[in-house]
Structures are given as structure tokens and as C-alpha cells.
Design a protein around this motif. Structure first.
Motif, short mmCIF file in Angstrom:
data_model
loop_
_atom_site.label_atom_id
_atom_site.label_comp_id
_atom_site.label_asym_id
_atom_site.label_seq_id
_atom_site.Cartn_x
_atom_site.Cartn_y
_atom_site.Cartn_z
N TRP A 30 0.82 -1.21 0.00
CA TRP A 30 0.00 0.00 0.00
C TRP A 30 0.86 1.25 0.00
N GLU A 31 2.07 1.15 0.54
CA GLU A 31 2.99 2.28 0.49
C GLU A 31 3.40 2.57 -0.96
N GLU A 32 3.71 1.51 -1.70
CA GLU A 32 4.07 1.67 -3.11
C GLU A 32 2.88 2.21 -3.91
N ALA A 33 1.68 1.70 -3.59
CA ALA A 33 0.48 2.20 -4.27
C ALA A 33 0.28 3.68 -3.98
N ALA A 34 0.52 4.10 -2.74
CA ALA A 34 0.38 5.51 -2.38
C ALA A 34 1.37 6.36 -3.16
N LYS B 299 2.63 5.66 -6.15
CA LYS B 299 2.23 5.70 -7.57
C LYS B 299 1.00 6.57 -7.78
N ILE B 300 0.06 6.52 -6.85
CA ILE B 300 -1.16 7.31 -6.97
C ILE B 300 -0.86 8.78 -6.74
N GLY B 301 0.03 9.05 -5.78
CA GLY B 301 0.34 10.45 -5.46
C GLY B 301 -0.72 11.05 -4.56
N GLY B 302 -0.60 12.30 -4.32
CA GLY B 302 -1.56 12.98 -3.46
C GLY B 302 -1.27 12.71 -1.99
N ASP B 303 -2.29 12.93 -1.18
CA ASP B 303 -2.14 12.82 0.27
C ASP B 303 -2.65 11.49 0.82
N ALA B 304 -3.02 10.56 -0.03
CA ALA B 304 -3.66 9.33 0.44
C ALA B 304 -2.73 8.50 1.31
N ALA B 305 -3.23 8.15 2.48
CA ALA B 305 -2.47 7.28 3.38
C ALA B 305 -2.61 5.84 2.89
N PRO B 306 -1.59 5.02 3.09
CA PRO B 306 -1.67 3.62 2.65
C PRO B 306 -2.90 2.89 3.19
#
Length: 160
Positions: A117-121, A123-130
Motif C-alpha cells: 500500500w505504500e508503493e500504491a500511495a 504511484k497514486i500520489g496525493g495525500d492518500a495514506a496507505p
């Protein structure tokens, strides 16, 4: 693969989408451009790293390296149909903002059993927490499962 009641489980839908993502990654770039807009909607949000792209395509030149992996075989028409059907589920039933997240997670599931989920965060960018991305993904995939199963129920009620 279909449950006794004729419906697909969450894991079965996810497995089918991971398979479809693998098929999509085997397609040459020129073919990806011609995909139906619904099918390509999750690809637009995802970009391969240079290392991932190198692993997918064999080097065709004088500097060919003997250890390079061979090109993957082309897709059969059955594989293309399965891919288009499964990826259309995402564009039809997932919230629009989560299509890119689903694509990122499917790419990770192609490589390992658990997404990072850290890698996904990253790649997605923004402020989204894992942790928030994990919940968003679960909700989006739940919506896809419900949509697919609603379609299966409708198709089953029409059969004589």
C-alpha cells in the motif's frame, strides 16, 4: 470458478482481474491504443517502470543480450475476450476515481500475493495514506463484485 449459487466470490473476481491485467501487459503498445475506452480506462492511470518494461519486451537490435527474456506469445482471441470482459467490469462498476488505484494494485498482484500500500500511495500520489488506499480498494472491488454478480443474477433469471 463460479460458486454453487452461480455467483463469483471477491477472490474470484480479483483473480480474474489479475489475469486480465497480465493479458493487457502482454499486448504491444500499438494495440493498447485501440482498446475500447472502458477497457483502457485503468491502464491510463498506470505506467510501467523502465525495469518492468524491459522485462516485458525483448531487445531487438545488435546489442541483444543473451540473458534477455524471450517475448511473450501473442494473445489468443479467447484471452482478449476474457481480458475485455473482466476489465470492462472495472469501468462499469468501480467508482471512477478508483479505477487507477485498481490498476496499480492489479499490477502489484501480478508480481506478488500481497500489494504494497505504500508503493500504491507513491504511484497514486496525493495525500492518500496507505491504510486509506487499502480501504478504498476494498470498497471499489466490492462494488465491482456486486455489479458482476448482479449481472450474473439477471442473466440466470432470463434462462429457461
Amino acid at each position: 470458478m463460479i460458486e454453487a449459487n452461480g455467483l463469483l466470490s471477491y477472490d474470484e473476481v480479483q483473480e480474474r482481474l489479475v489475469e486480465a491485467w497480465g493479458f493487457l501487459m502482454r499486448m504491444p503498445d500499438r494495440e493498447r491504443g485501440w482498446l475500447r475506452s472502458g477497457v483502457s480506462s485503468i491502464y491510463r492511470e498506470f505506467r510501467l517502470s523502465e525495469a518492468e518494461a524491459w522485462r516485458l519486451y525483448q531487445i531487438d537490435s545488435d546489442d541483444y543480450h543473451g540473458d534477455a527474456r524471450p517475448k511473450l506469445p501473442p494473445l489468443s482471441s479467447v484471452e482478449v475476450d476474457r481480458m475485455e470482459e473482466a476489465l470492462a467490469w472495472v469501468s462499469a462498476y468501480a467508482p471512477r476515481r478508483d479505477c487507477g488505484l485498481i490498476g496499480v494494485v492489479l499490477a502489484q498482484l501480478q508480481r506478488s500475493a500481497r500489494p504494497s500500500w505504500e508503493e500504491a500511495a507513491d504511484k497514486i500520489g496525493g495525500d492518500a495514506a496507505p491504510a486509506a488506499l487499502s480501504r478504498r480498494y476494498e470498497r471499489a472491488m466490492g462494488a465491482v463484485c456486486r455489479g458482476v454478480n448482479a449481472g450474473l443474477r439477471r442473466a440466470g433469471s432470463c434462462q429457461a
